[in-house]
Design a protein around this motif. Structure first.
Motif, PDB file in Angstrom:
ATOM      1  N   ILE A 153      -5.256  -5.249  -1.356  1.00 31.51           N
ATOM      2  CA  ILE A 153      -4.532  -4.903  -0.383  1.00 31.51           C
ATOM      3  C   ILE A 153      -4.693  -3.594   0.265  1.00 31.51           C
ATOM      4  O   ILE A 153      -4.412  -3.525   1.644  1.00 31.51           O
ATOM      5  N   PHE A 154      -5.364  -2.605  -0.324  1.00 33.30           N
ATOM      6  CA  PHE A 154      -5.412  -1.352   0.196  1.00 33.30           C
ATOM      7  C   PHE A 154      -6.602  -1.598   1.276  1.00 33.30           C
ATOM      8  O   PHE A 154      -6.073  -0.950   2.504  1.00 33.30           O
ATOM      9  N   ARG A 213      -4.493  -1.546  10.075  1.00 29.13           N
ATOM     10  CA  ARG A 213      -4.037  -0.495  10.680  1.00 29.13           C
ATOM     11  C   ARG A 213      -5.293   0.252  11.594  1.00 29.13           C
ATOM     12  O   ARG A 213      -5.247   0.668  12.748  1.00 29.13           O
ATOM     13  N   LYS A 265      -7.155  -4.084   3.235  1.00 28.35           N
ATOM     14  CA  LYS A 265      -6.871  -4.917   4.267  1.00 28.35           C
ATOM     15  C   LYS A 265      -5.726  -4.122   5.169  1.00 28.35           C
ATOM     16  O   LYS A 265      -5.649  -4.149   6.332  1.00 28.35           O
ATOM     17  N   SER A 266      -4.709  -3.305   4.345  1.00 25.93           N
ATOM     18  CA  SER A 266      -3.686  -2.824   5.123  1.00 25.93           C
ATOM     19  C   SER A 266      -4.571  -1.608   6.012  1.00 25.93           C
ATOM     20  O   SER A 266      -4.088  -1.220   7.168  1.00 25.93           O
ATOM     21  N   GLU A 267      -5.053  -0.830   5.343  1.00 29.59           N
ATOM     22  CA  GLU A 267      -5.570   0.524   5.938  1.00 29.59           C
ATOM     23  C   GLU A 267      -6.863   0.480   6.986  1.00 29.59           C
ATOM     24  O   GLU A 267      -6.917   1.029   7.867  1.00 29.59           O
ATOM     25  N   HIS A 315      -8.381   3.594  -3.252  1.00 32.75           N
ATOM     26  CA  HIS A 315      -8.168   4.317  -2.154  1.00 32.75           C
ATOM     27  C   HIS A 315      -8.942   3.811  -1.199  1.00 32.75           C
ATOM     28  O   HIS A 315     -10.254   3.798  -1.412  1.00 32.75           O
ATOM     29  N   THR A 325       0.905  -1.144  -0.153  1.00 34.97           N
ATOM     30  CA  THR A 325       0.089  -0.134  -0.090  1.00 34.97           C
ATOM     31  C   THR A 325       0.868   1.303   0.150  1.00 34.97           C
ATOM     32  O   THR A 325       0.547   2.119  -0.719  1.00 34.97           O
ATOM     33  N   ILE A 381      -1.468  -4.864  -9.737  1.00 43.25           N
ATOM     34  CA  ILE A 381      -0.636  -5.465  -8.974  1.00 43.25           C
ATOM     35  C   ILE A 381      -1.388  -7.269  -9.300  1.00 43.25           C
ATOM     36  O   ILE A 381      -2.567  -7.375  -9.709  1.00 43.25           O
ATOM     37  N   TYR A 418      -4.291 -12.923  -2.073  1.00 42.20           N
ATOM     38  CA  TYR A 418      -4.049 -11.522  -1.159  1.00 42.20           C
ATOM     39  C   TYR A 418      -5.277 -11.573   0.001  1.00 42.20           C
ATOM     40  O   TYR A 418      -5.293 -10.618   0.638  1.00 42.20           O
ATOM     41  N   ALA A 458      -6.507  -7.313  -6.954  1.00 45.84           N
ATOM     42  CA  ALA A 458      -5.437  -7.147  -6.115  1.00 45.84           C
ATOM     43  C   ALA A 458      -5.449  -5.932  -5.238  1.00 45.84           C
ATOM     44  O   ALA A 458      -5.139  -5.843  -3.921  1.00 45.84           O
ATOM     45  N   LYS A 459      -5.215  -4.778  -6.035  1.00 48.47           N
ATOM     46  CA  LYS A 459      -4.919  -3.548  -5.363  1.00 48.47           C
ATOM     47  C   LYS A 459      -6.001  -2.978  -4.344  1.00 48.47           C
ATOM     48  O   LYS A 459      -6.164  -2.589  -3.336  1.00 48.47           O
TER      49      LYS A 459
END
Lengths: 385, 323
Positions: B51-52, B60, B54-56, B132, A24, A100, B85, B47-48
């Protein structure tokens, strides 16, 4: 920090466990266009992200390099710099949305150097998950104006104006994993503009052709005798000129670099080059403008320098085979100021300067562990002798 | 026409940038939140998104409890990539498999109600190139911070006038401006305040989604707005400016098919509401023409306008959720 080598392989798995956060960061920053001299938006995102990750101090230096500082436990140890250049070769109008896949990221500038910047921004989170504290302050610097005409201005300013001694530096580049740069060649990067003054159309057939004039320049450059020792060479890298197929070219530009292990030799060759320009200009009655785009002094660590030896040990521990070569990058600025430094690659990639540049995801975790290993080595005092 | 709705129920995603506060509200209301991504051949973008988010919004800031992908039969590597992912993946046909099988976005969204566990469900299209995490938290904001709002819908490109005499385009797509807005103006003028009724990103409480029918195809966005407004009123809806959205551009023929399906859904709704009286049955085929070697050839496509009933009427769902 002693005994860090044994921990490195287990670090790889831990780093992989936060792959979403690392990717990210790479995307958030890499998708912001950042051509040289126009890095402001990327620099702001860099700082914003570091402050979101609660880095102790986030600031911009006098030259607009964004910097994050993770405070160390010691008041006396000098800081360790980890830097990556923010600029890329790609214009802002190019679609910067990355793709990706299962094991790769694709997009303009990803190899050089968006993945490096994304990893740099991820380091605070990686330190946290690995439960690492350092004695030294860790300075995370996203340096601007590195590539081409940027002439490494960002890093030059950062190092020059830093008020305390610097313990050591690590420069992060996207590719290739396994690179270990610890010396830089002397270099002068030049551009020659050939311009033919134009008047009436009938004059055209009597005027010299700018492309052919530069062709003569190239021929004479190639006839220069380059010494084997110190190892020296001229690289003809770029040429452009002319307007259309049926018209004599009134202007043309040639880009080349003089490289040598000795800064003195670079200067001597540059003098010869100037003589060639004057001679060809006189002979063809044209104006040849020789411009210096950037220059670097040759500087090196010895192969048996403790930082180089420790880096090799870290790489071997992770099953990486070090490949050495000169680097005309931020490294040279550290070395020229007698600050021990190395340049390391993060992963494997392809189509480096293309819009569809690609990096592999899985090797990146070893690449990051390698940076952690070298940081731990420096923090344990290998550069302090 | 209520003039205040657009002023009181229109937000910008940056109004909800304080993610710690959203997490706090989520906890205090004891809510679970699911993100659903309906897919059909989205290997380039899926995927993007995962990933976004999951991460944010999972690692987090623990806002999302699950990310699920419901697929209509992709022939590319959408499902493999999504699984790699860490998303929970489902093939739409395997959910409530005793029922007739249909293909379509609406079908996937409806079936998501059966497999997700969230009290709130966020639906995002899976083809967003500039994904985003604001796409998700922007939609969640009004649902978590307000007690009245039950459904939030995205719009893009900052279409709101910024001051006196500063008018900017609403950013609606061609089908919105040529089909939906004229229809809303004719029959439901208050709904014209919804700036981009066809945007594919929205979120809402399960208690709303489970009580409305879902057309299986393109008509889903239109019917959702009409049904929610009819049952609960416009005030339970919010719209959120999510800034820019980059997606695939569709050709006019594809948009024609979309418009056909939407028109059909719309006419069904207004006939049911006794706003019009159709003297004859509508046809269910769109006919478009192609020029093939100096000859015009028709190309027809059938839209039968199937709709799934409210999920709350499905016995398996009632059993699963002990309703």
């Amino acid at each position: 920090m002693n005994g860090y080598l044994e921990k490195l392989t287990s670090y790889v798995d831990t780093i992989r466990s936060i792959q979403e956060t690392i990717i990210t960061n790479i995307i958030l920053i890499g998708q912001i266009p950042s051509p040289t001299f126009k890095e402001k938006r990327r620099a702001n995102a860099f700082l914003e992200r570091l402050s979101e990750l609660q880095v102790d101090e986030c600031t911009i230096d006098g030259y607009r390099n964004p910097i994050g500082i993770i405070r160390g436990t010691s008041d006396t140890k000098p800081p360790i710099f980890v830097i990556a250049h923010l600029d890329t070769l790609f214009h802002k109008d190019i679609d910067h949305n990355f793709k990706i896949k299962e094991n790769s990221i694709i997009g303009p500038g990803i190899t050089d150097n968006s993945i490096g910047v994304g990893v740099l921004v991820s380091l605070p989170e990686i330190f946290r998950i690995l439960d690492l504290r350092f004695e030294s302050d860790i300075v995370l610097g996203g340096v601007i104006q590195s590539i081409g005409k940027g002439n490494l201005r960002g890093i030059r300013h950062l190092i020059k104006t830093w008020s305390t001694p610097i313990r050591a530096g690590i420069c992060i580049e996207g590719t290739e994993l396994g690179r270990l740069n610890y010396y830089s060649s002397g270099m002068i990067r030049c551009e020659v503009d050939c311009t033919i003054t134009t008047g009436y159309e009938w004059e055209q057939k009597f005027k010299p052709n700018a492309i052919l004039v530069l062709n003569e320049v190239i021929n004479q450059l190639l006839q220069l005798r380059m010494p084997q020792r110190p190892r020296s060479r001229i690289i003809i890298g770029k040429i452009s000129g002319g307007q259309k197929h049926g018209t004599i070219a009134y202007s043309a530009t040639l880009g080349f670099e003089i490289q040598s292990d000795s800064s003195k030799m670079v200067k001597s060759i540059f003098k010869d080059v100037k003589d060639i320009m004057e001679g060809v200009g006189h002979e063809y009655e044209v104006e040849l403008k020789l411009k210096t785009i950037s220059n670097l002094n040759a500087a090196k660590l010895k192969y048996n320098h403790p930082l180089v030896k420790s880096t090799v040990a870290v790489m071997h521990e992770l099953g990486l085979k070090p490949t050495s070569g000169p680097s005309e990058s931020e490294l040279s600025i550290f070395l020229s100021r007698k600050i021990p430094a190395v340049t390391l690659g993060i992963t494997f990639g392809k189509n480096e300067q293309e819009k569809d540049a690609q990096v592999e995801i899985e090797p990146m975790f070893k690449g990051i562990a390698q940076i952690i290993g070298v940081l731990m080595a420096i923090d344990s005092g290998v550069c302090d002798e | 026409m209520s003039k205040s709705w657009i002023e009181t129920n229109t937000f910008h995603y940056s109004d909800f940038n304080d993610l710690d506060n959203l997490v706090k509200m989520k906890k205090s209301k004891n809510l679970a939140i699911s993100l659903c991504l309906p897919t059909l051949n989205e290997e380039k973008t899926i995927a993007k998104e995962i990933i976004f988010m999951k991460s944010e919004l999972m690692t987090r800031y623990p806002l999302l409890d699950e990310i699920i992908v419901i697929d209509s039969g992709s022939t590319d590597r959408t499902l493999e990539v999504a699984k790699a992912y860490g998303a929970d993946i489902y093939e739409a046909d395997s959910i409530l498999s005793r029922l007739n099988k249909f293909k379509g976005k609406g079908e996937n969204l409806w079936k998501a109600l059966h497999v997700t566990k969230g009290d709130i469900i966020i639906y995002l299209d899976a083809d967003i190139k500039n994904i985003h995490h604001r796409f998700a938290y922007g939609l969640l904001g009004p649902l978590l911070l307000s007690d009245n709002i039950k459904y939030s819908k995205a719009f893009y490109d900052r279409p709101i006038a910024t001051g006196k005499n500063k008018i900017r385009p609403t950013g609606g797509g061609r089908v919105t401006e040529l089909v939906i807005r004229p229809l809303f103006s004719l029959f439901f003028p208050e709904l014209t305040q919804i700036l981009q009724p066809l945007s594919g990103e929205y979120a809402g409480y399960r208690e709303i989604f489970e009580k409305i029918p879902f057309p299986i195809g393109y008509g889903i966005e239109t019917s959702m707005i009409l049904d929610i407004c009819e049952k609960w009123g416009l005030d339970v809806i919010a719209q959120v400016d999510l800034d820019k959205r980059i997606h695939r551009n569709q050709d006019t023929k594809a948009l024609g098919k979309m418009a056909f399906a939407i028109l059909k859904t719309f006419f069904n709704r207004i006939e049911k509401a006794e706003l019009i009286n159709l003297k004859t049955e509508m046809f269910d085929e769109i006919i478009q023409y192609y020029l093939v070697k100096d000859e015009f050839k028709p190309d027809t496509m059938k839209f039968e306008g199937f709709e799934r009933p409210p999920m709350i009427e499905i016995p398996e769902y009632l059993e699963k959720y002990k309703k």
